[in-house]
Design an enzyme around this catalytic site. Structure first.
Site, mmCIF file in Angstrom:
data_model
loop_
_atom_site.group_PDB
_atom_site.id
_atom_site.type_symbol
_atom_site.label_atom_id
_atom_site.label_comp_id
_atom_site.label_asym_id
_atom_site.label_seq_id
_atom_site.Cartn_x
_atom_site.Cartn_y
_atom_site.Cartn_z
ATOM 1 N N HIS A 82 125.823 24.425 -14.266
ATOM 2 C CA HIS A 82 126.626 23.362 -14.371
ATOM 3 C C HIS A 82 127.181 22.300 -13.260
ATOM 4 O O HIS A 82 127.642 22.430 -12.505
ATOM 5 C CB HIS A 82 128.071 24.145 -14.150
ATOM 6 C CG HIS A 82 128.686 25.465 -14.905
ATOM 7 N ND1 HIS A 82 128.680 24.563 -16.746
ATOM 8 C CD2 HIS A 82 128.835 26.447 -15.492
ATOM 9 C CE1 HIS A 82 128.747 25.336 -17.483
ATOM 10 N NE2 HIS A 82 128.916 26.790 -16.876
ATOM 11 N N GLU A 132 128.615 32.734 -21.667
ATOM 12 C CA GLU A 132 128.144 34.336 -21.268
ATOM 13 C C GLU A 132 128.836 34.984 -22.174
ATOM 14 O O GLU A 132 128.093 36.599 -22.462
ATOM 15 C CB GLU A 132 127.831 34.085 -20.378
ATOM 16 C CG GLU A 132 127.660 36.110 -20.021
ATOM 17 C CD GLU A 132 128.293 36.305 -18.487
ATOM 18 O OE1 GLU A 132 127.784 34.900 -17.126
ATOM 19 O OE2 GLU A 132 128.170 37.352 -17.989
#
Ligand code: SF4
Length: 676
Positions: free
Chosen positions: A44, A128
Site C-alpha cells: 500500500h 488477506e
C-alpha cells in the site's frame, strides 16, 4: 534558540513480510525474462508501486489481464482458486504470501478439514481475509468483532484472526464463543509486528505535541495507526509524502512525533522527518535564528561549523568563518587514541566543533570535535533509550569488564551484555561495527551503558518465530549441534532448536548419539515434524544420508562370498554385519559343515568371517548367509572355536533357492523378524 525534536516511533516502516515481498519482486525483475505481474498493488504505497512498475513489475486487477509470464502473489496471500487459475493460464507463480499470513491460511484449512466452522476475525473486504476465507472449504465465517456473533449450533468451532487484528478483539471473540458453551480451537494468528507498531505509536502519541502518521491512505494498517494516535487526543495527520505536510500544523509545537505504516520505505520516512523539522523551524525558530546572527566571534562552549583546510599529524585546521582558523589538537578529535588524524577527517570535510578556547595571543581558536560529537550524540542517545531504538557503534577498546564503543560518544558495553552467552575473548570485536541498545544514560557523569545482548535476543526471538512459521516437513535445513543427551542431539536451526532423535541419526544401530555427532557439528538434516503449537521440531539425519539397503542386491549378489563381522548370537544362528546398517543371518545349520549345537560353539561376537550370500530380500531387509558353503568350496574361513564330537542332529530344511516355497522366515518366523 528553540529546540525542536522530531521523535520517530520505534517499529516504523517496512515489516518483515512486506520487505520480503519487495525483495522477491525486485529479484524477479532482475532475473526473470517476460512479463511480471502483481495481483493488486504489491504494497500500500503508491511511490513504491510506481518504482516497481518502472522496473517492469506491472499491477493487474485479475489474472485475465496477464499475457503469460509470472505473477507475484503479494504478502496478503490469496485463496487456492487463484493458484489454480494461474496454473491453468500457464503463469509462473512467485508466492510472496507473508509466512505469518500463510500460517493463518494453514490453520483455517486444517480446522475446516476437521469439519468445524471457522470464524475469521477481520475486515471482510480485506484481501488477506478473503484469501484466508478461500482456504476454509466453504466453512469460513468472517466477523469483525464479537458483537456480530449469532447463536452457534456446532459443538466445536475454529478461530483465526487477520494478522493485523488487535489482540483484545480476538480475546473477546474467543470468550464470547466459549460463553455459548462451544469448544473453541482458537489459533492466535495475529502478527506481533503490527501489535508492536501500534503500541509504539500509542506511546509516542501520548508524549508529543503533534503526531504525523505516514503511509498509504488506502492501507487499513496505517489508517488504524492514525486512529490509535488520534484517540490519545494529540492532533494527528495522516500523510503519504513530505509534500502534504503543512507549516500551520506545527505552529507553537516543539516535540513532534512520526510513525509509519508497514509499507513505507525508510527513504520516505527520512524525507518526512527532515521536512517536519524544517517546517517547525520556519514557524518557531525565527527568534533563535536572529539571536544566532548577532554572535560575532566564537566564544568558549559555542558550537561552530567549519570546513577542514589542513590535516597534520598533531592538529587539524578548520575554517570556521572567523578571523583566524580554528585548531583541533589531535586528542580533541575523538575520545579514543587517534593514530592518524586522516582516519577521522579529510580536507574539505564539513564538521562541527565546540570552541574550547577563544582566540589566543597567537590568534588561534582551539576547538574540540570530540565534544561536539558527544553533544550531538546525547540528544540522539536520549531518544534512542526512550524508544528502545537500535543504534550502531564501533568497538574501540577492550577494557576491564567490557568494551568501549563509539556511539558518537564513549559508551561502555559490559562483557556480560556482549553476546547471548559467555564470551571468552573480547578482542575479536575490536574495530567491528555492532548494533546496541542504550540501557543507561547519565549526562552529568558522562556515562553511557549499552547492551548488544538485548538486540541479539530480539533478533533471536524474531528468527525463531519466522522459522516456526516457515519450516516445512520434508525440508532439508542446516543445523549446528548444541547439546547431546542419551536419547539424541539438539541442533540449532538458526534461532530454534530441533531434536534429532537417536533413532533418526543413522541407518545402523547406535548406542549413543556421540557415535555419530558431536557438539559444534554443522549438519544437514531433514525436518520430520513441526509442532507449531508446542514449538517442537523433529529432525532426521539418516534421511539425508544414502540408505545402505539401496542397491543391496547389486552390492551382495546371491552366490557371492563377502567378508563380514559377527555382531550378535541367537539360539538359531549368528547375525553378521556386511557393512554398517546391513546385517544378515547365518542360520545355525549354515555355521559349519558339521552339526552345531549352539552358535557360540563355533563363532563369537567380533569374529571376522567370510560368508556366502544365499538370498537377499531388500523389502524385508533380510539377507541369508552361509559360512558352511564357503568352507565346502574350500575357501579360507575361521576355524571353529570348539568341535563337537557328537553326530550332527537333524537340520531344519532351509532352501537356498528363492523360487522354492520354504524360506528361512517360514522356518524361524517371528524370531527372525523381531531381531531385525
Ligand atoms: S503479517 Fe506481519 S509481517 Fe506479515 S505482512 Fe502482515 S504485518 Fe507484515
Amino acid at each position: 534558540m528553540i529546540s525542536i525534536e522530531v521523535l520517530l516511533a520505534n517499529k516504523a516502516g517496512f515489516c518483515y513480510g512486506v520487505k520480503r515481498a519487495i525483495d522477491m519482486a525486485l529479484t524477479a525483475a532482475r532475473e526473470k525474462k517476460g512479463n511480471i505481474y502483481t495481483l493488486g498493488p504489491l504494497i500500500h504505497n503508491p511511490q513504491v508501486v510506481q518504482d516497481l512498475a518502472k522496473q517492469g513489475v506491472k499491477e493487474i486487477k485479475n489474472l485475465d489481464e496477464a499475457a503469460g509470464g509470472s505473477v507475484i502473489i503479494r504478502s496478503h496471500g490469496v485463496g487456492p482458486e487463484i493458484f489454480q487459475q494461474a496454473k491453468e493460464k500457464g503463469l509462473e507463480i512467485i508466492d510472496a504470501t507473508c509466512p505469518f499470513v500463510a500460517r493463518a491460511q494453514r490453520a483455517a484449512h486444517e480446522m475446516a478439514e476437521q469439519g468445524m466452522p471457522v470464524y475469521i476475525l477481520g475486515d471482510p473486504g480485506h484481501p488477506e481475509v478473503q484469501g484466508i476465507l478461500g482456504w476454509t472449504l466453504g466453512k469460513g465465517i468472517v466477523v469483525e468483532n464479537a458483537d456480530e456473533l449469532s447463536r452457534v449450533d456446532h459443538p466445536k468451532v475454529g478461530v483465526v484472526a487477520q494478522t493485523t487484528q488487535p489482540l483484545a478483539n480476538y480475546r473477546k471473540l474467543v470468550e464470547a464463543l466459549e460463553k455459548q458453551g462451544v469448544e473453541v480451537d482458537a489459533r492466535n494468528t495475529i502478527c506481533h509486528a503490527t501489535g508492536e507498531r501500534q503500541r509504539a505509536a500509542l506511546e509516542l502519541a501520548q508524549k508529543v505535541d503533534v503526531m504525523v502518521v505516514l503511509g498509504g491512505k488506502n492501507s487499513a494498517n496505517t489508517k488504524k495507526l492514525a486512529r490509535i494516535c488520534q484517540e490519545t487526543g494529540t492532533p494527528t495527520y495522516h500523510v503519504e509524502s513530505a509534500q502534504e505536510l503543512r507549516e500551520e500544523w506545527f505552529h507553537g509545537h516543539k516535540i513532534l512525533g512520526l510513525t509509519a505504516g508497514a509499507s513505507t520505505p525508510d527513504a520516505i520516512i527520512e524525507e518526512v522527518k527532515r521536512r517536519m523539522k524544517e517546517l517547525d523551524q520556519m514557524t518557531n525558530g525565527e527568534e533563535g535564528m536572529n539571536e544566532a546572527m548577532e554572535v560575532k566571534s566564537p566564544q568558549p562552549g559555542e558550537l561552530v561549523k567549519g570546513v577542514v583546510v589542513q590535516v597534520g599529524m598533531d592538529e587539524v585546521l578548520v575554517d570556521i568563518g572567523a578571523k583566524s582558523e580554528g585548531v583541533i589538537p589531535r586528542k580533541e578529535l575523538a575520545f579514543y587514541g587517534v593514530d592518524n588524524p586522516q582516519d577521522i577527517v579529510k580536507v574539505g570535510d564539513e564538521i562541527e566543533c565546540i570552541v574550547i578556547k577563544a582566540e589566543d595571543n597567537e590568534g588561534k581558536i582551539i576547538l574540540s570535535k570530540e565534544r561536539a560529537d558527544a553533544e550531538k550524540a546525547w540528544g540522539g542517545l536520549e531518544e534512542a533509550m526512550e524508544n528502545g531504538t537500535v543504534i550502531k557503534g564501533v568497538v574501540r577498546e577492550v577494557v576491564k569488564g567490557g568494551l568501549l564503543v563509539d556511539v558518537g560518544i564513549r559508551a561502555f558495553l559490559p562483557a556480560s551484555l556482549v553476546e547471548r552467552g559467555y564470551v571468552e575473548d573480547l578482542t575479536k570485536y575490536l574495530n567491528q561495527e555492532i548494533e546496541v541498545r542504550v540501557i543507561e544514560l547519565n549526562k552529568n557523569r558522562k556515562k553511557v551503558v549499552v547492551s548488544r545482548k538485548s538486540v541479539l535476543e530480539e533478533q533471536h526471538a524474531r528468527r525463531r518465530e519466522e522459522l516456526l512459521a516457515t519450516l516445512q516437513e520434508g525440508q532439508v535445513v542446516k543445523g549446528v549441534v548444541r547439546r547431546l543427551t542419551n536419547f539424541g542431539a539438539f541442533a540449532d536451526l538458526g534461532g530454534l532448536d530441533g531434536l534429532l532423535h537417536i533413532s533418526e541419526m543413522s541407518w545402523h544401530r547406535i548406542n549413543h548419539p556421540q557415535e555419530v555427532v558431536k557438539v559444534g557439528d554443522e549438519l544437514e538434516v531433514m525436518v520430520l515434524k513441526v509442532d507449531r503449537e508446542n514449538e517442537k521440531i523433529s529432525l532426521g539425519l539418516k534421511q539425508v544420508l544414502p540408505n545402505p539397503w539401496d542397491n543391496v542386491e547389486q552390492k551382495y549378489p546371491v552366490g557371492s562370498v563377502v567378508p563380514a563381522k559377527v555382531v550378535r548370537l541367537a539360539p538359531f544362528g549368528a547375525f553378521v554385519q556386511l557393512e554398517p546398517g546391513v546385517e544378515g543371518l547365518v542360520h545355525i545349520s549354515h555355521l559349519a559343515d558339521h552339526h552345531v549345537e549352539k552358535p557360540e560353539d563355533v563363532v563369537k561376537e567380533g569374529d571376522e568371517v567370510n560368508v556366502k550370500v544365499l538370498s537377499v530380500d531388500p523389502a524385508e531387509k533380510r539377507i541369508r548367509l552361509s559360512i558352511r558353503e564357503v568352507n565346502s568350496e574350500g575357501r579360507p574361513a575361521r576355524e571353529p572355536r570348539q568341535r563337537k564330537l557328537e553326530e550332527p542332529a537333524a537340520q531344519p530344511q532351509v532352501t537356498e533357492n528363492p523360487e522354492e516355497k520354504v524360506t528361512l522366515g517360514d522356518v524361524f518366523g517371528d524370531m527372525f523378524k523381531e531381531d531385525k
